[in-house]
Design an enzyme around this catalytic site. Structure first.
Site, PDB file in Angstrom:
ATOM      1  N   SER A 203      19.330  40.816  43.110  1.00 42.47           N
ATOM      2  CA  SER A 203      18.095  40.448  42.405  1.00 42.47           C
ATOM      3  C   SER A 203      18.490  40.238  40.901  1.00 42.47           C
ATOM      4  O   SER A 203      19.668  39.631  40.541  1.00 42.47           O
ATOM      5  CB  SER A 203      16.873  41.138  42.602  1.00 42.47           C
ATOM      6  OG  SER A 203      15.771  40.175  42.189  1.00 42.47           O
ATOM      7  N   SER A 309      28.277  30.112  44.146  1.00 46.75           N
ATOM      8  CA  SER A 309      29.682  30.192  44.888  1.00 46.75           C
ATOM      9  C   SER A 309      30.338  28.736  44.773  1.00 46.75           C
ATOM     10  O   SER A 309      31.438  28.907  44.762  1.00 46.75           O
ATOM     11  CB  SER A 309      28.957  30.097  46.511  1.00 46.75           C
ATOM     12  OG  SER A 309      28.470  28.909  46.911  1.00 46.75           O
TER      13      SER A 309
END
Length: 379
Positions: A203, A309
């Site tokens: 997180s 990503s």
């Protein structure tokens, strides 16, 4: 949990209202670290690490306090690697908003990361500044919106959406630099492998991982951001609302999205690195609490981890592994210790300066789907 846009201040502990979304993945390798064959290396692509402490400071095993850094006193915990004769790889784990540093180190559902010292990693766990050097402090003090230009409270991990955040557009902040100073100091007492320095977290800790890698890719060998934020913005760096950030990534899921997690603009080049992004699946979401007690969706970790990503996968000197599971917004829950070791062994198999073309991804533990490259099929 991490939040993206803070236009309205609400509470959970307290919470900034809107978020740029997140989606991530999880990665690892089944190979035994000691048996792994390193890829062809290019040491010239790395910078030498200088092992040094602030004047008069001495590191010890366990809790270290009153570490002076940028006008603050910081704390960290050291678990020396066991059964290692030479320099040990380093693992710097970070908790998120709700759980404590010690939870992240010793509690099974929170990762129990200290166990990795038994497998040859020197574990160095920083304590959040909001915890005032107390590794047992949980969300009662750390969960909520940030201040002084920061978006979220647990870590100094993303600039605020309002004008106060402008200062941090190209300044890494006191956490990213603290982590480097902390590791450099620990290296004066314990033999550390300068080409295998890794950090990661869940997180807000995952968001902090992204920030550290974006600002300090010359120091770190790689990282493991688990459900971390990217705080997606428009191309010109303008903050987006939670809904607009989700829509932006959904409309262009393969695009390189700017984000408040790192410098603006994002670096043209980072690395060499290995980065494994973890997405917890369809339940990787977070609900915030309004002052009246009602709940609302304020974080979706699909778009932000997709954005992260995309950026790392586009870098020629970076190996990016995208991994997915079904554990939701938590430290990976399926085969946790097997996953932890596999993930760290994967990182360690690719020391800093290794040729990305030589990287081989091994089969992840049961419950995880991983591949080299950006996330695919999330939209």
């Amino acid at each position: 949990m991490n939040q993206s846009l803070g236009v309205l201040r609400l509470t959970r502990g307290v919470i900034a209202l809107a978020l740029a979304s997140v989606a991530s993945g999880c990665s690892s390798t089944g190979a035994d670290r000691t048996a792994a064959t390193p890829a062809a290396a290019n040491p010239a692509a790395t910078e030498p690490v200088k092992w040094e402490c602030p004047a008069g400071y001495e590191v010890k095993e366990g809790l270290n306090v009153d570490f002076p850094h940028k006008g603050m006193k910081r704390a960290f915990i050291v678990y020396p690697a066991k059964n290692v004769s030479g320099p040990a790889p380093v693992w710097v784990p970070m908790t998120g908003s709700v759980e404590s540093t010690n939870d992240n180190l010793t509690v099974a559902r929170s990762g129990a990361n200290s166990i990795l010292a038994d497998h040859g990693y020197t574990v160095i766990a920083p304590v959040r500044a909001c915890a005032n050097q107390d590794p047992n402090i949980r969300g009662e003090r750390c969960n909520g919106p940030g201040s002084n230009g920061w978006n979220w409270n647990p870590w100094f991990e993303g600039r605020a959406a309002d004008p106060s955040g402008e200062h941090w557009k190209n300044d890494e902040g006191p956490d990213s630099s603290f982590f480097v100073a902390m590791v450099q100091c620990v290296g004066t007492k314990y033999k550390l492998d300068a080409r295998r320095l890794f950090l990661g977290g869940i997180s807000s800790g995952g968001t902090m991982t992204n920030r550290a890698l974006l600002f300090r890719s010359n120091f770190w060998a790689g990282g493991l951001p688990i459900s971390g934020e990217w705080y997606v913005t428009s191309d010109d760096g303008t903050p987006l609302s939670f809904d607009d950030a989700r829509a932006a990534v959904a409309a262009a899921p393969t695009k390189i999205h700017q984000g408040r997690v790192g410098p603006y603009p994002l670096p043209a080049k980072v690395g060499p690195l290995i980065v494994m992004t973890v997405w917890g699946g369809e339940k990787d979401l977070w609900n915030c609490t309004r002052p009246d007690g009602s709940r609302f969706l304020c974080a979706d970790y699909r778009p932000s981890t997709q954005a992260g990503s995309n950026f790392f996968s586009a870098q020629p000197d970076v190996v990016h592994v995208a991994c997915s599971s079904t554990h939701g917004h938590m430290w990976p829950q399926l085969n946790t210790q097997e996953f932890n070791r596999w993930a760290l062994d994967t990182l360690a198999s690719h020391p800093k300066g290794s040729d990305p073309r030589s990287f081989k991804l091994t089969q992840p533990p049961e419950g995880y789907t991983c591949h080299v490259g950006p996330f695919t099929g999330l939209y």
